[in-house]
Design a protein around this motif. Structure first.
Motif, mmCIF file in Angstrom:
data_model
loop_
_atom_site.group_PDB
_atom_site.id
_atom_site.type_symbol
_atom_site.label_atom_id
_atom_site.label_comp_id
_atom_site.label_asym_id
_atom_site.label_seq_id
_atom_site.Cartn_x
_atom_site.Cartn_y
_atom_site.Cartn_z
ATOM 1 N N VAL A 121 122.148 28.474 16.968
ATOM 2 C CA VAL A 121 120.869 27.853 16.622
ATOM 3 C C VAL A 121 119.723 28.329 17.506
ATOM 4 O O VAL A 121 118.588 27.873 17.346
ATOM 5 C CB VAL A 121 120.990 26.311 16.697
ATOM 6 N N SER A 122 119.995 29.266 18.430
ATOM 7 C CA SER A 122 118.946 29.807 19.301
ATOM 8 C C SER A 122 118.248 30.981 18.618
ATOM 9 O O SER A 122 118.674 31.452 17.567
ATOM 10 C CB SER A 122 119.542 30.265 20.639
ATOM 11 N N THR A 123 117.190 31.476 19.254
ATOM 12 C CA THR A 123 116.530 32.676 18.745
ATOM 13 C C THR A 123 117.321 33.904 19.190
ATOM 14 O O THR A 123 118.050 33.871 20.184
ATOM 15 C CB THR A 123 115.092 32.794 19.270
ATOM 16 N N ALA A 124 117.167 34.999 18.462
ATOM 17 C CA ALA A 124 117.885 36.229 18.779
ATOM 18 C C ALA A 124 117.486 36.757 20.156
ATOM 19 O O ALA A 124 118.327 37.247 20.915
ATOM 20 C CB ALA A 124 117.615 37.285 17.717
ATOM 21 N N THR A 125 116.212 36.654 20.498
ATOM 22 C CA THR A 125 115.733 37.158 21.787
ATOM 23 C C THR A 125 116.409 36.450 22.937
ATOM 24 O O THR A 125 116.885 37.075 23.893
ATOM 25 C CB THR A 125 114.203 36.981 21.901
ATOM 26 N N GLU A 126 116.474 35.126 22.869
ATOM 27 C CA GLU A 126 117.117 34.351 23.935
ATOM 28 C C GLU A 126 118.595 34.710 24.057
ATOM 29 O O GLU A 126 119.114 34.883 25.163
ATOM 30 C CB GLU A 126 116.973 32.855 23.647
ATOM 31 N N ALA A 127 119.270 34.830 22.941
ATOM 32 C CA ALA A 127 120.707 35.123 22.958
ATOM 33 C C ALA A 127 120.986 36.504 23.547
ATOM 34 O O ALA A 127 121.890 36.672 24.371
ATOM 35 C CB ALA A 127 121.275 35.019 21.547
ATOM 36 N N TRP A 128 120.191 37.513 23.150
ATOM 37 C CA TRP A 128 120.435 38.869 23.628
ATOM 38 C C TRP A 128 120.147 39.020 25.113
ATOM 39 O O TRP A 128 120.841 39.758 25.822
ATOM 40 C CB TRP A 128 119.606 39.873 22.830
ATOM 41 N N VAL A 129 119.131 38.339 25.607
ATOM 42 C CA VAL A 129 118.826 38.413 27.043
ATOM 43 C C VAL A 129 119.991 37.862 27.850
ATOM 44 O O VAL A 129 120.428 38.463 28.843
ATOM 45 C CB VAL A 129 117.524 37.643 27.371
ATOM 46 N N LEU A 130 120.539 36.725 27.436
ATOM 47 C CA LEU A 130 121.676 36.133 28.138
ATOM 48 C C LEU A 130 122.880 37.065 28.080
ATOM 49 O O LEU A 130 123.589 37.256 29.083
ATOM 50 C CB LEU A 130 122.026 34.782 27.524
ATOM 51 N N GLY A 131 123.113 37.659 26.903
ATOM 52 C CA GLY A 131 124.237 38.572 26.761
ATOM 53 C C GLY A 131 124.095 39.806 27.640
ATOM 54 O O GLY A 131 125.055 40.246 28.276
ATOM 55 N N ASP A 132 122.893 40.374 27.693
ATOM 56 C CA ASP A 132 122.668 41.556 28.528
ATOM 57 C C ASP A 132 122.897 41.255 30.000
ATOM 58 O O ASP A 132 123.446 42.083 30.742
ATOM 59 C CB ASP A 132 121.245 42.082 28.319
ATOM 60 N N ILE A 133 122.484 40.093 30.435
ATOM 61 C CA ILE A 133 122.687 39.706 31.838
ATOM 62 C C ILE A 133 124.178 39.624 32.139
ATOM 63 O O ILE A 133 124.657 40.117 33.175
ATOM 64 C CB ILE A 133 122.001 38.354 32.138
ATOM 65 N N GLY A 134 124.939 39.006 31.237
ATOM 66 C CA GLY A 134 126.380 38.890 31.441
ATOM 67 C C GLY A 134 127.063 40.238 31.522
ATOM 68 O O GLY A 134 127.882 40.494 32.422
ATOM 69 N N VAL A 135 126.742 41.142 30.591
ATOM 70 C CA VAL A 135 127.331 42.485 30.582
ATOM 71 C C VAL A 135 126.960 43.240 31.850
ATOM 72 O O VAL A 135 127.807 43.883 32.487
ATOM 73 C CB VAL A 135 126.860 43.271 29.343
ATOM 74 N N GLY A 136 125.688 43.182 32.227
ATOM 75 C CA GLY A 136 125.213 43.924 33.395
ATOM 76 C C GLY A 136 125.851 43.475 34.692
ATOM 77 O O GLY A 136 126.248 44.307 35.523
ATOM 78 N N LEU A 137 125.978 42.174 34.894
ATOM 79 C CA LEU A 137 126.589 41.664 36.127
ATOM 80 C C LEU A 137 128.046 42.105 36.238
ATOM 81 O O LEU A 137 128.499 42.532 37.309
ATOM 82 C CB LEU A 137 126.498 40.136 36.161
ATOM 83 N N MET A 138 128.782 42.013 35.138
ATOM 84 C CA MET A 138 130.184 42.444 35.158
ATOM 85 C C MET A 138 130.289 43.946 35.423
ATOM 86 O O MET A 138 131.154 44.392 36.189
ATOM 87 C CB MET A 138 130.856 42.104 33.825
ATOM 88 N N ALA A 139 129.404 44.735 34.801
ATOM 89 C CA ALA A 139 129.453 46.185 34.973
ATOM 90 C C ALA A 139 129.174 46.591 36.417
ATOM 91 O O ALA A 139 129.866 47.448 36.980
ATOM 92 C CB ALA A 139 128.455 46.855 34.031
ATOM 93 N N TRP A 140 128.175 45.988 37.037
ATOM 94 C CA TRP A 140 127.866 46.300 38.438
ATOM 95 C C TRP A 140 129.095 46.088 39.321
ATOM 96 O O TRP A 140 129.489 46.968 40.095
ATOM 97 C CB TRP A 140 126.726 45.409 38.949
ATOM 98 N N LEU A 141 129.692 44.915 39.205
ATOM 99 C CA LEU A 141 130.816 44.571 40.079
ATOM 100 C C LEU A 141 132.029 45.453 39.799
ATOM 101 O O LEU A 141 132.700 45.917 40.724
ATOM 102 C CB LEU A 141 131.187 43.096 39.886
ATOM 103 N N ASN A 142 132.316 45.690 38.529
ATOM 104 C CA ASN A 142 133.532 46.439 38.191
ATOM 105 C C ASN A 142 133.418 47.917 38.520
ATOM 106 O O ASN A 142 134.358 48.512 39.067
ATOM 107 C CB ASN A 142 133.854 46.260 36.708
#
Length: 514
Positions: free
Chosen positions: A434-455
């Motif tokens: 029920v959120s906007t696409a912009t809000e959802a994608w920003v959260l998703g990008d943050i999650g992917v980026g944090l995992m990628a940095w650490l791994n």
């Protein structure tokens, strides 16, 4: 809040992460003597083998579990976004990061197998970056530091896969269904939650069985139909290929101003889609029953090809060959239009609508429905895979406390924490839908980026055991053997599971503690 999240996203996805991913892929490719090229035939052979046990799934099931996490909205909406903000050349950089990322995937997934363990609650195999980051140095003076590093990755993964990433998938699924059939996003959310609860409560075996049926079916159907559209526009293919390469290197005047964006969006959306280096693949790889870790490392490297070279390319060719694209300046759809294919209606939102318009050229009016159905399959299986990864890292965080009884809440710490995680991911699905696409994608990008940095930093430090396993595997194959892994013969310390591995010995559950 939106401005804060944008600032965090820009910090996480700086140029440093983009070039770190590319540099790591180049280094791993050279160090492994381009294993992603030399062993393609072996990858396919191993993929079709059926080793399994009561504790582990087959290589093919592990592959489909991994693909369930890789193949999602990034393969449709992600490709459209990359083209819209990075130009057609972004597709070339997605191919580049896939080719290089296959070697990265081999390294991380082989490490996932080497340092896997057995779940104290269920007896299922568990593994992933948190496990190899903490176990590989357990015998050294740096053990405490790397244990903390492993816990940090596990905590970030529970947050990312349990809360941030599922919302992107449910948002794309709900938006596509609303646009195609007028379904309320709330109804889509409720329906998804009901089906999702049934699958995830069944554990890794049900997840693997579900993925092994759904993922191959949905991938083949999507690729075939997309290629049919491309073949019907075969006369445009040479110009399309020329445009992709010209845009990738700034040789086309229309896209010269956004060559940096082509690299950024190609790598960013490529990693979001195939997840090479993000640290998600090792979770599924560790669940497989194999006699040698390199076997599953090779299978998972092939998963990167399936995701990006096959599925993402099908989407990109569909969009570009039909003219269902519009490229913007300034990485925003509010920027000036640099180029367009000419068939998109004015004001159409960047995302699945590009692919829908492309399919409409084959059968007018069917594009919206087909993309809605495709996203329903793609996104749902991705959410299921996210849950498995979040649960695996939750188990790591709990450790031996997973079997401790909770007197006030009937059950063990592990079982009650699992119920809480299941509730969290179901709530995330509803919020994302029920959120906007912009809000959802920003959260998703943050999650992917944090995992990628650490791994990626972790596997750069820890890479050696993966190559030892590869050379050992190739040596045994050359001798005509079915390779069997013995870490002691290779002086690999910390691979305690393999030191006393016996596939014929039945696992016995451990009693709960008070």
């Amino acid at each position: 809040m939106s401005e804060f999240l944008d600032a965090v996203n820009n910090l996480v996805w700086s140029n440093a992460l983009v070039y770190l991913c590319l540099a790591a892929g180049v280094y791993f490719s050279i160090r492994s003597r381009f294993v992603q090229v030399r062993q393609v035939r072996e990858m396919v052979r191993l993929m079709l083998r059926g080793e399994r046990s009561p504790s582990g799934v087959s290589s093919f099931q592990a592959l489909t579990m991994s693909l369930a996490g890789r193949v999602g909205t990034g393969n449709i909406a992600g490709v459209a976004t990359a083209i819209a903000f990075g130009g057609p050349g972004a597709l070339f950089w997605m191919w580049t990061v896939a080719f290089l990322g296959a070697s990265t995937s081999f390294v991380e997934c082989t490490l996932g197998q080497i340092y896997k363990t057995r779940d104290p609650l269920t007896g299922e195999y568990r593994g992933g970056p948190a496990y190899y980051l903490s176990r590989a140095w357990a015998h050294t003076r740096a053990a405490g530091l790397f244990k903390i590093y492993g816990f940090l990755f596990a905590a970030v993964t529970v947050l990312a896969c349990g809360l941030l990433l599922p919302s992107v998938q449910s948002n794309s699924m709900a938006s596509a269904m609303e646009g195609a059939w007028g379904f309320s996003k709330w109804w889509v959310a409720v329906g998804t939650v009901i089906v999702l609860a049934f699958v995830i409560i069944g554990g890794v075996k049900r997840i693997a069985a579900f993925a092994s049926i759904v993922v191959p079916f949905m991938a083949v159907v999507y690729i075939v139909l997309a290629l049919i559209v491309v073949l019907l526009n075969a006369d445009r293919v040479p110009a399309m290929v020329e445009m992709i390469f010209a845009s990738a290197f700034g040789l086309d005047s229309a896209f010269g101003a956004i060559i940096g964006s082509a690299v950024m969006w190609g790598v960013k959306r490529g990693i979001y889609s195939n997840e090479a280096g993000q640290g998600t693949g090792p979770h599924a790889a560790a669940a497989a029953e194999v006699s040698h870790p390199a076997k599953q490392g090779l299978v998972q490297a092939f998963a990167v090809y399936v995701d990006t070279l096959f599925i993402c390319s099908a989407t990109g060719f569909l969009i570009l060959s039909t003219g269902a694209y519009r490229v913007f300046e300034g990485e925003s759809d509010s920027g000036a239009v640099l180029a367009e294919g000419g068939i998109l209606p004015e004001g159409v939102e960047v995302g699945p609508a590009y692919a829908q318009a492309g399919f409409d050229t084959l059968w007018n009016g069917a594009g919206s429905s087909f993309i809605a159905v495709s996203l329903a399959f793609f996104c749902f299986t991705t959410i299921v895979a996210y849950y498995y990864m979040a649960e695996t890292n939750l188990r790591f965080l709990l450790g031996r406390y997973a079997k401790v009884n909770m007197p006030l809440i009937r059950g063990t710490v592990g079982s009650n924490a699992t119920i809480a995680l299941q509730a969290l991911i179901l709530v995330s699905v509803v919020i994302g839908a029920v959120s906007t696409a912009t809000e959802a994608w920003v959260l998703g990008d943050i999650g992917v980026g944090l995992m990628a940095w650490l791994n990626i930093i972790g596997i750069i430090i820890l890479q050696k055991p993966a190559y030892q396993a590869l050379w050992d595997y190739e040596k045994q194959k050359k001798a005509g053997l079915d390779p069997v892994f013995d870490p002691r013969a290779l002086n690999i310390v910390g691979a305690t599971f393999w030191e006393d591995y016996d596939p014929n010995r039945a696992w016995q559950p451990q009693p709960a503690q008070s």
